[in-house]
Design an enzyme around this catalytic site. Structure first.
Site, PDB file in Angstrom:
ATOM      1  N   ASP A   1       0.844  -1.204   0.000  1.00 30.05           N
ATOM      2  CA  ASP A   1       0.000   0.000   0.000  1.00 30.05           C
ATOM      3  C   ASP A   1       0.872   1.244   0.000  1.00 30.05           C
ATOM      4  O   ASP A   1       2.098   1.163   0.043  1.00 30.05           O
ATOM      5  CB  ASP A   1      -0.941  -0.011   1.211  1.00 30.05           C
TER       6      ASP A   1
ATOM      7  N   GLY B   1       4.167   1.065  -1.975  1.00 31.00           N
ATOM      8  CA  GLY B   1       4.039   1.180  -3.421  1.00 31.00           C
ATOM      9  C   GLY B   1       2.692   1.730  -3.833  1.00 31.00           C
ATOM     10  O   GLY B   1       1.762   1.832  -3.023  1.00 31.00           O
ATOM     11  N   ASP B   2       2.594   2.084  -5.100  1.00 33.81           N
ATOM     12  CA  ASP B   2       1.364   2.577  -5.715  1.00 33.81           C
ATOM     13  C   ASP B   2       0.900   1.514  -6.699  1.00 33.81           C
ATOM     14  O   ASP B   2       1.607   1.209  -7.664  1.00 33.81           O
ATOM     15  CB  ASP B   2       1.660   3.891  -6.436  1.00 33.81           C
ATOM     16  N   PHE B   3      -0.280   0.940  -6.471  1.00 38.98           N
ATOM     17  CA  PHE B   3      -0.661  -0.221  -7.296  1.00 38.98           C
ATOM     18  C   PHE B   3      -0.987   0.134  -8.748  1.00 38.98           C
ATOM     19  O   PHE B   3      -1.131  -0.754  -9.582  1.00 38.98           O
ATOM     20  CB  PHE B   3      -1.761  -1.068  -6.657  1.00 38.98           C
TER      21      PHE B   3
ATOM     22  N   HIS C   1     -13.813  -2.295  -6.984  1.00 36.61           N
ATOM     23  CA  HIS C   1     -15.061  -1.537  -7.172  1.00 36.61           C
ATOM     24  C   HIS C   1     -14.871  -0.025  -7.139  1.00 36.61           C
ATOM     25  O   HIS C   1     -15.775   0.728  -7.509  1.00 36.61           O
ATOM     26  CB  HIS C   1     -16.137  -1.994  -6.178  1.00 36.61           C
TER      27      HIS C   1
END
Length: 345
Positions: A208, A234-236, A254
């Protein structure tokens, strides 16, 4: 319609749902006032409660006794001679002094979502979100990430809502063929923690944003799971997913539109080995779209909250995962309206 049939039909359910905001706002107000926390494990008199909450006399007994009638309080005596206490349910879940407190999500419902849902008609007509940005306010998550204490409370609140699903997943899924798991958007690290505790052979990673990882690190350290659970920043969207036998996403897909959903699914596919599992934990809508009302209302909430987000049926997810290259997909029910969809590479 035959006359004998119309005699047995009543508008009760229509009125109950249509006026449901009365009951909802009564409960949400009690949470906002911290009534259940003030009561804790004791009983207080009418006068004590009135003073602690700073309430006017007018409407006080109606408010308190409505909570009794709704099943959220217990009462002895009546009006000026009454004493009130929590039910087993409200004592466990709505007392802020207990780790089982889930009121954080309901505080957010009262403070944010309640007013934004007042713009549902506008959202349906325009297809546009109706949250802070649309109303000219600072984005909710931007403010949240800037306040460590509020962020910690929010992450804990989300965990309280999801914990039953995490425990159910950790117990029901067969981990015997796998050794590693990475939870994308892992928030407080609680999914990884439950998997690790119930499946000691598993090595887990919670992935995250850095500001959220600080909270996860504290949680994992507190649970003495440092050897089994690693926290990865991290940045997904920008970064590649860590390699693992299992990739999980809980209430992540979602939030996004179709293009981004497919991007995340493809990134999961790339991070997995042959035979690896991609697991989505969400309020997945039934294929007939007749039964999971909560899932469909959650999708309406995504309409109100996000620019493009929406919830989806199992069949739609199956279509997207097969397009990415996954061979098969199945599901297991968790708690309430939530299930885990499992796609195998």
């Amino acid at each position: 319609m035959k006359e004998e049939n119309t005699k047995s039909v009543t508008p009760e359910r229509i009125l109950q749902v249509g006026m449901g905001f009365w009951a909802s706002k009564t409960l949400l107000t009690a949470i906002k006032l911290e009534l259940f926390t003030h009561l804790g494990d004791q009983k207080l008199s009418s006068q004590e409660i009135k003073q602690k909450l700073g309430l006017h006399g007018r409407g006080f007994y109606d408010f308190m006794d409505a909570l009794v009638a709704l099943g959220f309080l217990e009462r002895d005596g009546i009006e000026s001679s009454a004493t009130y206490g929590n039910t087993t349910e409200t004592s466990l879940f709505l007392d802020k002094n207990k780790e089982s407190y889930i009121g954080g999500i309901l505080e957010m419902a009262n403070n944010r979502l309640y007013r934004f849902w007042g713009f549902l008609e506008e959202a349906l007509i325009t297809g546009e979100a109706q949250s802070e940005v649309t109303r000219g306010e600072k984005p909710f998550f931007e403010e949240l990430y800037a306040d460590e204490e509020r962020l910690n409370e929010f992450v804990s609140a989300m965990a309280g809502i999801q914990m039953g699903n995490f425990v159910s997943f950790a117990k029901k899924f067969d981990f015997s063929h796998y050794k590693t798991l990475c939870d994308i958007g892992g928030a407080g690290g609680f999914l990884c923690a439950q998997v690790a505790m119930l499946n000691p052979h598993m090595q887990c990673m919670s992935f995250d944003m850095p500001v959220v990882c600080k909270i996860a690190e504290k949680n994992i350290k507190h649970m003495h799971l440092n050897e089994q659970v690693k926290i990865i920043e991290g940045d997904f969207f920008k970064d590649s997913f860590p390699k693992a036998d299992i990739i999980t996403m809980g209430n992540i897909l979602h939030d996004w539109g179709l293009k981004d959903k497919k991007l995340l699914i493809n990134k999961a596919y790339e991070a997995l080995p042959e035979g690896g599992a991609f697991i989505v934990i969400e309020n997945i809508i039934d294929n007939d779209r007749r039964h999971n009302a909560f899932g469909m209302m959650m999708s309406l909430n995504m309409l109100i909250e996000t620019p493009e987000g929406f919830d989806y049926s199992f069949n739609r997810l199956k279509e997207w995962t097969e397009e990415a290259g996954f061979k098969q997909i199945s599901s297991i029910p968790l708690t309430g309206a939530t299930s885990a969809a499992i796609a195998i590479k």
